[in-house]
Design a protein around this motif. Structure first.
Motif, PDB file in Angstrom:
ATOM      1  N   GLN A  41      36.008  48.679  60.106  1.00 27.90           N
ATOM      2  CA  GLN A  41      36.586  49.843  59.450  1.00 27.90           C
ATOM      3  C   GLN A  41      35.508  50.844  59.102  1.00 27.90           C
ATOM      4  N   GLY A  42      35.777  52.116  59.368  1.00 31.64           N
ATOM      5  CA  GLY A  42      34.850  53.160  58.988  1.00 31.64           C
ATOM      6  C   GLY A  42      33.766  53.442  60.019  1.00 31.64           C
ATOM      7  N   LYS A  43      33.619  52.631  61.038  1.00 35.96           N
ATOM      8  CA  LYS A  43      32.586  52.857  62.040  1.00 35.96           C
ATOM      9  C   LYS A  43      33.170  53.658  63.197  1.00 35.96           C
ATOM     10  N   THR A  44      32.318  54.464  63.808  1.00 36.21           N
ATOM     11  CA  THR A  44      32.767  55.205  64.977  1.00 36.21           C
ATOM     12  C   THR A  44      32.803  54.260  66.174  1.00 36.21           C
ATOM     13  N   SER A  45      33.568  54.633  67.158  1.00 38.37           N
ATOM     14  CA  SER A  45      33.735  53.760  68.309  1.00 38.37           C
ATOM     15  C   SER A  45      32.591  53.857  69.306  1.00 38.37           C
ATOM     16  N   GLY A  46      31.690  54.796  69.130  1.00 31.66           N
ATOM     17  CA  GLY A  46      30.591  54.931  70.074  1.00 31.66           C
ATOM     18  C   GLY A  46      30.972  55.861  71.206  1.00 31.66           C
ATOM     19  N   ILE A  47      30.317  55.696  72.335  1.00 32.04           N
ATOM     20  CA  ILE A  47      30.574  56.590  73.461  1.00 32.04           C
ATOM     21  C   ILE A  47      31.772  56.107  74.274  1.00 32.04           C
ATOM     22  N   SER A  48      32.422  57.041  74.935  1.00 33.08           N
ATOM     23  CA  SER A  48      33.610  56.737  75.741  1.00 33.08           C
ATOM     24  C   SER A  48      33.214  56.059  77.054  1.00 33.08           C
ATOM     25  N   GLN A  49      34.208  55.577  77.768  1.00 29.71           N
ATOM     26  CA  GLN A  49      33.954  54.947  79.059  1.00 29.71           C
ATOM     27  C   GLN A  49      33.338  55.954  80.030  1.00 29.71           C
ATOM     28  N   SER A  72       7.099  56.382  80.390  1.00 25.41           N
ATOM     29  CA  SER A  72       7.402  56.164  81.806  1.00 25.41           C
ATOM     30  C   SER A  72       8.564  55.194  82.009  1.00 25.41           C
ATOM     31  N   LYS A  73       8.926  54.451  80.969  1.00 28.22           N
ATOM     32  CA  LYS A  73      10.004  53.463  81.092  1.00 28.22           C
ATOM     33  C   LYS A  73      11.035  53.682  79.994  1.00 28.22           C
ATOM     34  N   TRP A  74      12.276  53.325  80.335  1.00 33.44           N
ATOM     35  CA  TRP A  74      13.350  53.414  79.349  1.00 33.44           C
ATOM     36  C   TRP A  74      13.188  52.317  78.305  1.00 33.44           C
ATOM     37  N   SER A  75      13.395  52.689  77.056  1.00 31.77           N
ATOM     38  CA  SER A  75      13.378  51.740  75.943  1.00 31.77           C
ATOM     39  C   SER A  75      14.624  51.987  75.091  1.00 31.77           C
ATOM     40  N   ALA A  76      14.898  51.068  74.184  1.00 33.26           N
ATOM     41  CA  ALA A  76      16.055  51.249  73.305  1.00 33.26           C
ATOM     42  C   ALA A  76      15.926  52.550  72.514  1.00 33.26           C
ATOM     43  N   MET A  77      14.723  52.884  72.093  1.00 30.27           N
ATOM     44  CA  MET A  77      14.521  54.098  71.292  1.00 30.27           C
ATOM     45  C   MET A  77      14.797  55.360  72.097  1.00 30.27           C
ATOM     46  N   ASN A  78      14.263  55.452  73.321  1.00 30.51           N
ATOM     47  CA  ASN A  78      14.513  56.693  74.044  1.00 30.51           C
ATOM     48  C   ASN A  78      15.940  56.757  74.610  1.00 30.51           C
ATOM     49  N   VAL A  79      16.576  55.619  74.873  1.00 31.80           N
ATOM     50  CA  VAL A  79      17.993  55.634  75.254  1.00 31.80           C
ATOM     51  C   VAL A  79      18.833  56.085  74.059  1.00 31.80           C
ATOM     52  N   ARG A  80      18.453  55.614  72.882  1.00 29.22           N
ATOM     53  CA  ARG A  80      19.134  56.045  71.652  1.00 29.22           C
ATOM     54  C   ARG A  80      19.043  57.561  71.509  1.00 29.22           C
ATOM     55  N   ASN A  81      17.856  58.104  71.706  1.00 26.29           N
ATOM     56  CA  ASN A  81      17.662  59.551  71.605  1.00 26.29           C
ATOM     57  C   ASN A  81      18.416  60.298  72.701  1.00 26.29           C
ATOM     58  N   LEU A  82      18.447  59.735  73.899  1.00 24.38           N
ATOM     59  CA  LEU A  82      19.196  60.332  75.007  1.00 24.38           C
ATOM     60  C   LEU A  82      20.687  60.406  74.670  1.00 24.38           C
ATOM     61  N   ILE A  83      21.238  59.320  74.147  1.00 23.92           N
ATOM     62  CA  ILE A  83      22.660  59.287  73.776  1.00 23.92           C
ATOM     63  C   ILE A  83      22.937  60.345  72.713  1.00 23.92           C
ATOM     64  N   GLN A  84      22.037  60.464  71.745  1.00 26.24           N
ATOM     65  CA  GLN A  84      22.207  61.477  70.695  1.00 26.24           C
ATOM     66  C   GLN A  84      22.217  62.881  71.288  1.00 26.24           C
ATOM     67  N   GLU A  85      21.275  63.141  72.172  1.00 23.20           N
ATOM     68  CA  GLU A  85      21.168  64.483  72.764  1.00 23.20           C
ATOM     69  C   GLU A  85      22.325  64.790  73.709  1.00 23.20           C
ATOM     70  N   GLN A  86      22.681  63.834  74.551  1.00 17.91           N
ATOM     71  CA  GLN A  86      23.697  64.075  75.579  1.00 17.91           C
ATOM     72  C   GLN A  86      25.128  64.012  75.038  1.00 17.91           C
ATOM     73  N   PHE A  87      25.379  63.085  74.092  1.00 21.02           N
ATOM     74  CA  PHE A  87      26.755  62.812  73.665  1.00 21.02           C
ATOM     75  C   PHE A  87      27.009  63.024  72.174  1.00 21.02           C
ATOM     76  N   GLN A  88      25.960  63.382  71.424  1.00 20.66           N
ATOM     77  CA  GLN A  88      26.061  63.603  69.983  1.00 20.66           C
ATOM     78  C   GLN A  88      26.644  62.398  69.242  1.00 20.66           C
ATOM     79  N   VAL A  89      26.214  61.210  69.646  1.00 21.65           N
ATOM     80  CA  VAL A  89      26.630  59.959  69.009  1.00 21.65           C
ATOM     81  C   VAL A  89      25.381  59.219  68.567  1.00 21.65           C
ATOM     82  N   ASP A  90      25.365  58.784  67.312  1.00 24.23           N
ATOM     83  CA  ASP A  90      24.211  58.055  66.777  1.00 24.23           C
ATOM     84  C   ASP A  90      24.392  56.556  66.951  1.00 24.23           C
TER      85      ASP A  90
END
Length: 120
Positions: A41-49, A72-90
């Motif tokens: 309850q209260g949490k967002t669902s995240g990104i869509s399919q 040079s490599k994807w990490s959880a931190m830069n994927v997190r930042n990518l999701i924030q920038e591309q989809f506005q989801v934290d």
């Protein structure tokens, strides 16, 4: 006397909460323990399919530097930042790792896959 009154009030509140959970489970046909039914309850669902598909495409074909990350490599931190920038989801880093796992991907495989190389 106030201690007894507080316990009585708490008891009434607890019973009301338990009744509401039971009503919810009955009305919704929910199965499982009350705590499992209300844990999100209260949490967002995240990104869509559709966004997950776009994320997969990005991770499999692009490098972090293509998005301004100084790595040079994807990490959880830069994927997190990518999701924030591309989809506005934290997301938290741990949630990004779970998301990647649910998408049947690993950071090792993502980083080993061939990426578009710049023209020489």
């Amino acid at each position: 006397m106030s201690g007894k009154r507080e316990r009585l009030e708490l008891s009434k509140l607890f019973n009301k909460s338990t009744m509401l959970q039971s009503q919810y489970q009955h009305q919704s046909g929910a199965i499982g323990s009350p705590s499992s039914q209300f844990s999100r309850q209260g949490k967002t669902s995240g990104i869509s399919q559709e966004q997950k598909e776009k994320l997969r495409e990005i991770l499999e074909s692009k490098k972090p530097s293509d998005f301004g990350f100084n790595e040079s490599k994807w990490s959880a931190m830069n994927v997190r930042n990518l999701i924030q920038e591309q989809f506005q989801v934290d997301y938290q880093e741990s949630s990004v790792k779970k998301l990647i796992h649910k998408m049947n991907m690993t950071f090792g495989a993502i980083n080993d896959s061939s990426k578009a190389t710049p023209a020489r």
